[in-house]
Design an enzyme around this catalytic site. Structure first.
Site, short mmCIF file in Angstrom:
data_model
loop_
_atom_site.label_atom_id
_atom_site.label_comp_id
_atom_site.label_asym_id
_atom_site.label_seq_id
_atom_site.Cartn_x
_atom_site.Cartn_y
_atom_site.Cartn_z
N GLU A 193 -0.68 3.37 0.86
CA GLU A 193 -1.66 2.33 1.18
C GLU A 193 -3.01 3.00 1.39
O GLU A 193 -3.13 3.98 2.12
CB GLU A 193 -1.27 1.56 2.44
CG GLU A 193 -2.28 0.47 2.79
CD GLU A 193 -1.91 -0.34 4.00
OE1 GLU A 193 -2.69 -1.25 4.37
OE2 GLU A 193 -0.84 -0.06 4.61
N ASN B 299 -5.99 -3.31 0.49
CA ASN B 299 -6.20 -4.55 1.24
C ASN B 299 -7.39 -5.34 0.69
O ASN B 299 -8.43 -4.75 0.36
CB ASN B 299 -6.45 -4.24 2.73
CG ASN B 299 -5.19 -3.74 3.41
OD1 ASN B 299 -4.31 -4.50 3.73
ND2 ASN B 299 -5.13 -2.42 3.61
N GLU C 170 -2.90 -6.38 -1.00
CA GLU C 170 -2.37 -6.96 0.23
C GLU C 170 -3.38 -7.96 0.81
O GLU C 170 -4.58 -7.67 0.88
CB GLU C 170 -2.10 -5.85 1.25
CG GLU C 170 -1.02 -4.86 0.81
CD GLU C 170 -0.71 -3.85 1.90
OE1 GLU C 170 -1.35 -3.92 2.97
OE2 GLU C 170 0.17 -2.98 1.68
N ASP D 131 0.44 -9.33 4.01
CA ASP D 131 0.32 -8.35 5.08
C ASP D 131 0.39 -9.03 6.44
O ASP D 131 0.05 -10.23 6.57
CB ASP D 131 -1.01 -7.62 4.91
CG ASP D 131 -1.05 -6.32 5.71
OD1 ASP D 131 0.01 -5.91 6.22
OD2 ASP D 131 -2.14 -5.73 5.80
N GLU E 215 5.93 -2.23 9.05
CA GLU E 215 4.78 -1.39 9.40
C GLU E 215 4.94 -0.83 10.82
O GLU E 215 5.64 -1.41 11.64
CB GLU E 215 3.48 -2.21 9.34
CG GLU E 215 3.11 -2.72 7.96
CD GLU E 215 1.77 -3.46 7.99
OE1 GLU E 215 0.83 -2.98 7.36
OE2 GLU E 215 1.69 -4.51 8.66
#
Length: 813
Positions: free
Chosen positions: A580, A635, A667, A697, A754
């Site tokens: 990520e 993101n 995301e 997310d 996460e």
């Protein structure tokens, strides 16, 4: 030969050989005139009640009876049997009384209620009355001979008389028109004449010289004179009564119409729910001539009354009138009055409505209301309405979760400009200030004028209100500092501004305004031309954020941003399957600044688009250079998600970097969807069409709902770390994690956990068949050059650049 044929032959023989045709013509004319007059009177009688009805009924019976009686005796005078004849005064007068009585009775029954039964019954009485009068009159006939009667012919004459009377009543109906009156009179005349001459044909006179005709009996000449005089007077009297009544009604109606047309209000007469008459004012309101309005339904069709219940005679009611030609409804005021006087049937249920146009009154009321709530010079809400509007804004933000700030604005050196250039210049400055302030805000935010050169702005906004308030304050000061033109010269403007925030600085409108005024005083003390918050620490915070925004704008241009990558591993075997991308800011003087400190600043100051574009390009370029085809997750901010050019940007970045679309994972948070849900879904579908993977997310926080999962086929769900870190610490968190994992399996959507930091969490998630893990237990975010152990083909998958966490995951597998 049949009986009917024999009767017809004898009828014609009697008519042509035994009568004076000239007198017969007179008899027929008298009969028709009398019957026509009778139905003229009958129409008036049908529309009357009480004593008036009785008077018309008496006159109708008298005219009808005398007409039948006169027709009979004039026709008898025309009868010439060749013998001496005479008439008994007693029988003659008795026949007149019988005719009048039966006629009055028949018309009374027929007019009692409009129905076939009543018409038939009334006609039967009329026909029997004509027959009774005829044969009573024949009993008064004296001649030198004996009268022999054919009873079958007598019966046929009565049937003909009854048939004619019934047909006359049915055909005439209410006898309102002259045509109906003439038709009814003609049929009744036909029945009378048919009865008379059929009855005469039933007589056979056998001469007998032994029978003497007394000299004191009425002679034919005397009878003709008496009958003609009496009948003429009665018929003329009936016609005169009708004419006088009609002329009186017309004159009265004309006077009423002139008075009604002179009225300012609309007047409309309604009967049985339909328009009967109206004045010129109502026709103008309805937008149609009277001829088009008569017969139209009014209440509920053209006119809607707010309270249409009964018992409102003389009571003021309001409603709306729809013009015939369409267009906007007209607000009206309605008064009603029942016009039924009890004397005439025509007035039964007759109601007159007075309809007053309220448009001018409403406009005047609205203007008064507007002036009471708005400043006469600038048109802004004034002090009177400010409190109510500010209270409504507070209620709104309490219900919606939005934020509210109140700005108190004062023009600097306004008195000097007013004294130097005059009051007209001062008014122009105030009007221009109001215009600029209104241009700076959008509903539901608003601007008001307290008086003098003092203004109030209430801002309703979402997100971080201190930042939004600071941004608006800066714009307002900038807008108000620009000079304005007045009569060929530029007038300088400037302002000071104080800000209070809800609910930090108060929950009531009065408190917020008072605190904003205190902040304004502090702004003036600071040298004017600036803004100040009610709390000094808020000033420091806002100043710091503005400086940070300025530095971030410059930092993006100078390349101060870097991307760190945090690994994601498969839960089943610990194999790293992707990274990520997490942006960092290496400030030249402040050092490394974490995302939580500058992402919101970027969003508030319009920098998030450029920041997100740079991160996407950098992450895709780095991932394309890896030897292993690992996925890269980036993101998206809400602003990026709603940008219609986002799919085109992603497509262009993929082509430029050479990264396979299947390796890119974008995301989004579910809360990012709700600003414009449909546009966001359209963008996500276009991205899926490119082959890009979409992950939800922070699932479980914010606006998470199953409907979102149903609306779009996400490729991955990421459980927020706030739940993962509480596994085995809080039972509810453990249950929620287990439920989300079960939901993912049911929907066949992989779930990523996460914030994984402990061995215990790893074992639990693996046991619950979690797809992937992310957190410090897997690996910390690191720059791209520290990822070689994972990204180079053939390199050990258990190597870890800074900690041995990945090796622990591998051993646990």
């Amino acid at each position: 030969m049949t009986l009917v044929g024999a009767c017809v032959l004898k009828f014609l023989t009697c008519l042509t050989t035994q009568h004076d045709l000239r007198l017969l013509v007179v008899a027929v004319l008298v009969c028709m005139a009398g019957c026509f007059t009778t139905f003229r009177l009958y129409s008036r009688m049908r529309g009357a009640r009480g004593v008036v009805r009785a008077a018309w009924l008496l006159l109708t019976g008298l005219v009808a009876g005398s007409s039948v009686w006169a027709t009979h005796f004039i026709a008898m005078v025309a009868f010439t049997p060749g013998l001496k004849t005479g008439y008994s005064p007693t029988g003659t007068l008795l026949s007149l009384m019988i005719a009048a009585l039966f006629m009055a009775s028949g018309f009374a029954v027929a007019s009692a209620q409009r129905s076939t039964t009543n018409d038939f019954t009334g006609g039967l009485l009329l026909g029997l009355g004509v027959a009774a009068m005829h044969y009573t009159g024949m009993s008064a006939f004296v001649t030198q001979g004996r009268l022999v009667w054919e009873h079958a012919t007598v019966g046929l004459s009565a049937i003909l008389g009854v048939s004619g009377a019934v047909a006359a009543l049915v055909a005439a109906g209410n006898a309102r028109t002259t045509k109906r009156q003439a038709l009814g009179g003609g049929l009744l005349s036909l029945g009378i004449i048919a009865l008379h001459f059929t009855g005469m044909s039933a007589i056979t006179i056998i001469p007998d010289t032994s029978i003497q005709v007394p000299d004191q009996l009425l002679s034919g000449a005397m009878l003709t004179l008496a009958v003609g005089s009496i009948t003429a007077m009665i018929i003329l009297g009936g016609l005169g009564a009708v004419a006088i009544e009609s002329q009186t009604s017309r004159s009265a109606l004309e006077r009423i119409r002139r008075l009604a047309n002179a009225a300012y209000e609309g007047l409309v007469v309604v009967q049985s729910g339909k328009i009967n008459d109206a004045n010129a004012a109502f026709c103008e309101l309805a937008g149609a001539p009277l001829s088009e309005l008569i017969g139209r339904p009014l209440i509920g069709a053209m006119l809607t009354i707010e309270d249409s219940g009964s018992g409102h005679e003389g009571v003021r009611r309001e409603g709306r009138l729809q013009p015939v030609g369409g267009g906007r409804e007209i607000p009206v005021e309605v008064f009603s009055r029942l016009m039924d006087d009890g004397a005439r049937i025509e007035t039964s249920g007759l109601t007159v409505l007075a309809i007053r146009d309220l448009r001018e009154r409403r406009a005047a009321e609205e203007k008064i209301r507007y002036l009471a709530e708005h400043d006469g010079l600038t048109g802004l809400p004034n002090r009177n309405s400010l409190q109510a509007r500010l209270a409504a804004a507070i209620e709104r933000v309490e219900a919606s979760g939005e934020s509210l700030s109140v700005f108190c604005i004062d023009l600097d050196h306004f008195k000097d400009a007013n004294d130097q250039h005059g009051h007209q210049a001062g008014d122009a400055i105030l009007v221009e200030t109001a215009r600029r302030l209104q241009a700076a805000v959008q509903s539901p935010s608003f601007v008001a004028r307290l008086g003098g050169d003092e203004f109030i702005v209430a801002q309703v906004a979402g997100g971080d209100q201190p930042a939004a308030a600071a941004e608006l304050s800066g714009r307002l000061l900038e807008m108000l500092s620009a000079p304005m033109a007045f009569e060929g010269q530029d007038l300088s403007l400037a302002a000071s501004l104080g800000v209070s925030l809800y609910p930090e600085d108060g929950r009531a409108a009065e408190t917020l305004m008072a605190n904003a005024d205190m902040a304004l005083n502090r702004a003036k003390e600071s040298g004017r031309g600036v803004y100040r918050f009610f709390k000094r620490e808020m000033d420091d915070s806002i100043r710091e954020r503005r400086n940070l925004a300025r530095d971030l704008r410059q930092g993006i241009a100078d390349g101060e941003l870097v991307v760190h990558y945090q690994p994601l591993a498969r839960a089943a075997d610990g194999e790293v399957c992707g990274f990520e991308a997490l942006v960092r800011w290496k400030h030249p003087t402040r050092g490394m600044i974490p995302p939580l400190d500058f992402i919101t600043v970027a969003e508030e100051n319009g920098l998030i688009g450029a920041l997100g574009d740079w991160v996407l390009r950098r992450a895709c370029a780095d991932a394309a250079a890896w030897e292993k085809p690992l996925r890269i997750a980036v993101n998206l901010s809400p602003i990026q998600l709603h940008d219609p050019d986002l799919p085109s940007l992603v497509h262009e970045v993929l082509i430029t970097s050479g990264l396979s679309p299947s390796r890119l994972e974008l995301e989004i948070t579910e809360s990012a969807l709700f600003k414009d849900y449909q546009r966001a879904l359209d963008n996500l579908r276009r991205l899926k069409a490119l082959g890009v993977r979409i992950a939800m997310d922070d699932f479980g926080t914010g606006f998470s709902s199953l409907s979102t999962l149903q609306s779009f086929p996400f490729d991955k769900i990421k459980i927020d770390k706030s739940f993962v870190e509480n596994i085995h610490r809080h039972d509810r968190a453990t249950v929620i994690v287990r439920a989300v994992l079960g939901l993912g399996r049911s929907l066949e959507i992989p779930v990523v956990a996460e914030g994984v930091e402990t061995e215990e969490q790893i074992l639990f998630l693996r046991g619950e068949q979690c797809a992937e893990l992310q957190g410090y237990a897997i690996g910390r975010p690191a720059p791209v050059d520290a990822l070689t152990a994972w990204t180079v083909a053939g390199a050990s998958t258990i190597a870890e650049p800074d900690v041995g966490s990945a090796r622990k995951v591998k051993r646990s597998a």
